[in-house]
Design a protein around this motif. Structure first.
Motif, short mmCIF file in Angstrom:
data_model
loop_
_atom_site.label_atom_id
_atom_site.label_comp_id
_atom_site.label_asym_id
_atom_site.label_seq_id
_atom_site.Cartn_x
_atom_site.Cartn_y
_atom_site.Cartn_z
N ARG A 1 20.36 71.75 45.43
CA ARG A 1 21.09 73.00 45.23
C ARG A 1 22.13 72.86 44.11
O ARG A 1 22.59 73.87 43.56
CB ARG A 1 21.75 73.45 46.53
CG ARG A 1 22.93 72.61 46.98
CD ARG A 1 23.40 72.99 48.38
NE ARG A 1 23.70 74.42 48.50
CZ ARG A 1 23.88 75.04 49.66
NH1 ARG A 1 23.79 74.38 50.80
NH2 ARG A 1 24.15 76.34 49.67
N ARG A 2 22.49 71.63 43.76
CA ARG A 2 23.38 71.40 42.63
C ARG A 2 22.67 71.63 41.30
O ARG A 2 23.32 71.77 40.26
CB ARG A 2 23.93 69.98 42.68
CG ARG A 2 24.66 69.64 43.97
CD ARG A 2 24.87 68.15 44.09
NE ARG A 2 25.24 67.76 45.44
CZ ARG A 2 25.17 66.51 45.91
NH1 ARG A 2 24.78 65.54 45.10
NH2 ARG A 2 25.51 66.25 47.16
N ARG A 3 21.35 71.67 41.33
CA ARG A 3 20.55 71.84 40.11
C ARG A 3 19.88 73.21 40.04
O ARG A 3 19.25 73.54 39.03
CB ARG A 3 19.48 70.75 40.04
CG ARG A 3 20.04 69.34 39.92
CD ARG A 3 18.96 68.30 40.16
NE ARG A 3 17.77 68.51 39.34
CZ ARG A 3 16.62 67.87 39.54
NH1 ARG A 3 16.52 66.98 40.53
NH2 ARG A 3 15.58 68.12 38.77
N GLY A 4 19.97 74.00 41.10
CA GLY A 4 19.33 75.31 41.09
C GLY A 4 19.15 75.85 42.48
O GLY A 4 19.67 75.31 43.45
N THR A 5 18.41 76.94 42.59
CA THR A 5 18.16 77.56 43.89
C THR A 5 17.02 76.83 44.60
O THR A 5 16.11 76.28 43.97
CB THR A 5 17.80 79.04 43.73
OG1 THR A 5 16.71 79.16 42.80
CG2 THR A 5 19.00 79.82 43.22
N VAL A 6 17.07 76.85 45.94
CA VAL A 6 16.13 76.07 46.74
C VAL A 6 15.59 76.92 47.88
O VAL A 6 16.36 77.54 48.62
CB VAL A 6 16.79 74.81 47.33
CG1 VAL A 6 15.75 73.97 48.09
CG2 VAL A 6 17.47 73.98 46.24
N LEU A 7 14.27 76.91 48.04
CA LEU A 7 13.63 77.49 49.22
C LEU A 7 13.04 76.37 50.06
O LEU A 7 12.40 75.46 49.54
CB LEU A 7 12.50 78.44 48.82
CG LEU A 7 12.89 79.78 48.22
CD1 LEU A 7 11.65 80.57 47.83
CD2 LEU A 7 13.72 80.59 49.22
N VAL A 8 13.28 76.40 51.37
CA VAL A 8 12.62 75.48 52.30
C VAL A 8 11.66 76.31 53.14
O VAL A 8 11.97 77.43 53.54
CB VAL A 8 13.63 74.72 53.18
CG1 VAL A 8 14.50 73.81 52.33
CG2 VAL A 8 14.49 75.66 54.00
N THR A 9 10.49 75.73 53.41
CA THR A 9 9.48 76.46 54.15
C THR A 9 8.45 75.48 54.72
O THR A 9 8.66 74.27 54.67
CB THR A 9 8.80 77.51 53.24
OG1 THR A 9 7.91 78.31 54.02
CG2 THR A 9 8.05 76.86 52.09
N THR A 10 7.37 76.01 55.24
CA THR A 10 6.32 75.17 55.82
C THR A 10 4.96 75.81 55.59
O THR A 10 4.86 77.04 55.43
CB THR A 10 6.55 74.97 57.33
OG1 THR A 10 5.54 74.09 57.85
CG2 THR A 10 6.49 76.29 58.08
N SER A 11 3.95 74.97 55.55
CA SER A 11 2.57 75.46 55.55
C SER A 11 1.94 75.26 56.91
O SER A 11 0.78 75.63 57.14
CB SER A 11 1.74 74.73 54.48
OG SER A 11 1.75 73.34 54.73
N THR A 12 2.70 74.66 57.85
CA THR A 12 2.22 74.42 59.21
C THR A 12 3.22 75.03 60.20
O THR A 12 3.23 76.22 60.41
CB THR A 12 2.00 72.92 59.46
OG1 THR A 12 3.20 72.19 59.14
CG2 THR A 12 0.86 72.38 58.60
N HIS A 13 4.08 74.17 60.79
CA HIS A 13 5.10 74.67 61.72
C HIS A 13 6.35 73.82 61.62
O HIS A 13 6.27 72.60 61.46
CB HIS A 13 4.60 74.62 63.17
CG HIS A 13 3.41 75.49 63.44
ND1 HIS A 13 2.11 75.01 63.40
CD2 HIS A 13 3.32 76.82 63.72
CE1 HIS A 13 1.28 75.99 63.65
NE2 HIS A 13 1.96 77.10 63.84
N ILE A 14 7.52 74.46 61.71
CA ILE A 14 8.80 73.76 61.82
C ILE A 14 9.71 74.56 62.75
O ILE A 14 9.44 75.73 63.04
CB ILE A 14 9.50 73.57 60.45
CG1 ILE A 14 9.72 74.93 59.74
CG2 ILE A 14 8.74 72.60 59.56
CD1 ILE A 14 10.57 74.86 58.49
N GLN A 15 10.78 73.93 63.18
CA GLN A 15 11.81 74.63 63.92
C GLN A 15 12.70 75.38 62.94
O GLN A 15 12.86 74.98 61.79
CB GLN A 15 12.66 73.65 64.74
CG GLN A 15 11.88 72.89 65.80
CD GLN A 15 11.40 73.77 66.93
OE1 GLN A 15 11.94 74.85 67.18
NE2 GLN A 15 10.37 73.31 67.64
#
Length: 225
Positions: free
Chosen positions: A34-48
């Motif tokens: 995030r110090r270098r730009g915008t960030v998306l976190v996601t999944t292609s399976t499952h996460i909490q």
């Protein structure tokens, strides 16, 4: 040095696969990137659902862009009937156009430190620029049946039985046989013996031209081997 620099994470889509520590690594990378730009976190399976970031379940591109401008790091995902997060409705290609960095947890290991993969795994987005495989060294020297998700598959790749120990050599053999990643993070290096094990695995992987980083997410100490 930051783990994102050691792993050489660049802009675009980065997929995380393997065993123990993927989710922790994803969120550690998100905080550094995030110090270098915008960030998306996601999944292609499952996460909490993450507690530290806003989660957008039904957002369109404009809503994602607005959330990133406000928060810097945002989770974008779908939701299962059980309340777990699943793959987003927006394509990974579109997400990569909306954020500088997209981190995708692309695998599940049922909280076991080591993982072998079935034919339908991992679910790596086609637009991924890098695939990082996490290897939990706490599974070493334990019976394969106890330490490995999909133990039978591991045994077929490592030429052993479920009762045998998951030695560094067997783990390295399994990883090479699968060859699903270009970068490997050997996690849970929290003792001298664990560092010795990491060096054994790293020596074998690097002989095949693969990049290896080792360290402890708990202690925030990392090494290139």
């Amino acid at each position: 040095m930051n783990i994102s620099a050691l792993l050489e994470v660049e802009k675009g889509v980065t997929a995380l696969i393997g065993g123990g520590g993927k989710t922790t690594l994803m969120y550690t990378l998100a905080e550094e990137l995030r110090r270098r730009g915008t960030v998306l976190v996601t999944t292609s399976t499952h996460i909490q659902r993450p507690e530290q970031y806003p989660t957008l379940l039904t957002a369109d591109a404009a809503a994602v862009t607005a959330a990133l401008a406000t928060h810097g790091v945002v989770c974008v995902a779908g939701e299962t009937a059980e309340g777990k997060l699943c793959a987003p409705a927006l394509s990974f290609e579109l997400l990569a156009a909306l954020a500088d960095f997209v981190l995708v947890e692309a695998d599940g290991s049922r909280q076991l430190p080591l993982k072998a993969h079935a034919e339908h795994e991992p679910v790596i987005p086609a637009c991924s620029r890098q695939v990082i495989c996490v290897v939990g060294l706490s599974g070493l020297h334990r019976p394969v049946a106890e330490a490995v998700h999909r133990a039978e598959l591991f045994c077929s790749l490592a030429d052993c039985s479920p009762e045998d120990a998951a030695t560094p050599e067997r783990v390295a053999r399994q990883l090479i046989q699968e060859h699903l990643a270009d970068t490997y993070f050997l996690n849970q290096v929290e003792s001298n013996s664990a560092l010795q094990d990491a060096n054994i695995i790293a020596f074998i992987l690097k002989s095949r031209g693969l990049a290896v980083v080792a360290g402890s997410q708990q202690e925030k100490l990392y090494h290139t081997l």
